[in-house]
Design an enzyme around this catalytic site. Structure first.
Site, PDB file in Angstrom:
ATOM      1  N   LYS A 221       0.836  -1.209   0.000  1.00 59.01           N
ATOM      2  CA  LYS A 221       0.000   0.000   0.000  1.00 59.01           C
ATOM      3  C   LYS A 221       0.867   1.255   0.000  1.00 59.01           C
ATOM      4  O   LYS A 221       0.540   2.247  -0.650  1.00 59.01           O
ATOM      5  CB  LYS A 221      -0.972  -0.029   1.192  1.00 59.01           C
ATOM      6  CG  LYS A 221      -2.117  -1.009   0.963  1.00 59.01           C
ATOM      7  CD  LYS A 221      -2.896  -1.350   2.216  1.00 59.01           C
ATOM      8  CE  LYS A 221      -3.848  -2.506   1.908  1.00 59.01           C
ATOM      9  NZ  LYS A 221      -4.483  -3.071   3.101  1.00 59.01           N
TER      10      LYS A 221
ATOM     11  N   GLN B   6      -5.327  -1.920   9.196  1.00 56.84           N
ATOM     12  CA  GLN B   6      -5.076  -3.226   8.595  1.00 56.84           C
ATOM     13  C   GLN B   6      -5.688  -4.344   9.451  1.00 56.84           C
ATOM     14  O   GLN B   6      -5.481  -4.385  10.659  1.00 56.84           O
ATOM     15  CB  GLN B   6      -3.549  -3.419   8.448  1.00 56.84           C
ATOM     16  CG  GLN B   6      -3.149  -4.674   7.708  1.00 56.84           C
ATOM     17  CD  GLN B   6      -3.599  -4.690   6.252  1.00 56.84           C
ATOM     18  OE1 GLN B   6      -3.511  -3.697   5.554  1.00 56.84           O
ATOM     19  NE2 GLN B   6      -4.100  -5.823   5.800  1.00 56.84           N
TER      20      GLN B   6
ATOM     21  N   ASP C  60     -11.829   2.168   3.248  1.00 57.77           N
ATOM     22  CA  ASP C  60     -12.053   0.728   3.068  1.00 57.77           C
ATOM     23  C   ASP C  60     -13.541   0.399   2.992  1.00 57.77           C
ATOM     24  O   ASP C  60     -13.912  -0.743   2.705  1.00 57.77           O
ATOM     25  CB  ASP C  60     -11.442  -0.045   4.256  1.00 57.77           C
ATOM     26  CG  ASP C  60     -10.123  -0.707   3.900  1.00 57.77           C
ATOM     27  OD1 ASP C  60      -9.887  -0.927   2.695  1.00 57.77           O
ATOM     28  OD2 ASP C  60      -9.344  -1.014   4.817  1.00 57.77           O
TER      29      ASP C  60
END
Ligand code: NAD
Length: 278
Positions: free
Chosen positions: A49, A93, A116
């Site tokens: 990322k 994460q 997300d």
């Protein structure tokens, strides 16, 4: 023989477009990535990322917290990032250690920075078909279908997996494009029978080799979301690639299919977050 949908090169093109847009409009886009603990796979994803951010001209801010961090301290960090003008998107994460409640963490992220699309209201908006942030994996799959001019309208689409981050939003996004959608899961009585009906089959179960040629209709489009390790530790999907490619019309490889597209969609969402905050 099926055409291989090259997610890696499409993702590279999308990231170049994002970079060009950021440069053209002279935007400062910042993405915060929070990682808790030392999960090896998570560390690799976070590194990817960061690389993607660099490729797109997005500033990445990494926050590495120890495995034993308490929920309150993690939430405090998220609140700080919510208030930080240099941070446009926040990603925590997952998976998180057992003692951290992921739902509370997701709900603490500002709805304007939820790149997300893990918040409950983000998923609710996707159900209504009116949303800013697309869930990255299903959005990447829709981009791949569009790029190949594959219309799902009126088609039988079967999604294997019903998670809140892949299976459910995937089914909703296919539905929004007028597909007839079936969702299968671990309790589905006859998975093969359902899968064989699919014009478009999306496998997102996390079971290596779950989908063989006997489960695929001749000429179907097969999308493999699975990211598993085989006995020798090699990355593999949910689909038996060699045998299914002999029967499908299109297929995504693992690696190089859905994975890079998921990451490209995260970059797209970071840019979208910036625009929402202007
Ligand atoms: P999850 O474990 O939350 O959900 C898996 C789903 O599959 C569940 O709904 C379960 O009912 C179903 N399932 C499990 N075994 C099954 C079986 N034998 N038959 C039918 N259904 C079955 O997983 P997830 O987060 O949705 O991820 C699924 C897979 O996709 C994993 O391999 C994950 O690593 C991968 N993934 C890949 C990307 C990417 O970018 N490529 C992104 C997210 C997840």
């Amino acid at each position: 023989m099926a055409k291989i949908i090259d997610g890696k090169s499409l993702a590279t093109r999308i990231k170049a477009e994002i970079k060009a847009e950021i440069e053209r409009d002279k935007l400062n886009v910042g993405l915060a990535v929070v990682i808790v603990g030392n999960d090896r796979a998570s560390e690799i994803y976070v590194k990817y990322k960061k690389d993607d951010c660099a490729e797109c001209g997005i500033q990445s801010f990494e926050y590495a917290l120890p495995e034993y961090v308490c929920l309150e301290d993690l939430l405090e960090l998220i609140e700080e990032l919510n208030d930080d003008e240099n941070i446009n998107g926040i990603l925590v994460q997952q998976p998180l250690p057992r003692h951290i409640d992921a739902v509370t963490v997701n709900e603490t992220i500002s709805p304007f920075k939820d790149v997300d699309a893990f918040r409950a209201d983000s998923l609710g908006k996707i159900a209504l078909g009116d949303y800013d942030f697309s869930p990255c994996t299903p959005a990447g799959i829709m981009e791949m279908l569009h790029n190949e001019n594959i219309s799902v309208s009126g088609k039988e689409c079967v999604v294997i997996g019903r998670s809140a981050i892949v299976g459910k939003p995937m089914a909703l996004m296919l539905l929004h494009e007028d597909a007839t959608v079936t969702i299968c899961h671990s309790k589905t009585r006859d998975l093969g029978e359902a899968a064989r009906r699919a014009d478009v089959l999306v496998a997102a179960a996390g079971c290596p080799g779950l989908v063989g040629a006997d489960m695929v209709k001749e000429g179907a489009v097969v999308i493999d979301v699975g990211m598993n390790r085989d006995e020798s530790g090699k990355l593999c999907g949910d689909v038996k690639f060699a045998e299914v490619s002999g029967k499908a019309s299109y297929i995504t490889p693992v690696p190089g299919g859905v994975g890079p597209m998921t990451r490209a969609m995260l970059m797209k969402n970071a840019l979208m977050a910036k625009r929402l905050q202007l």
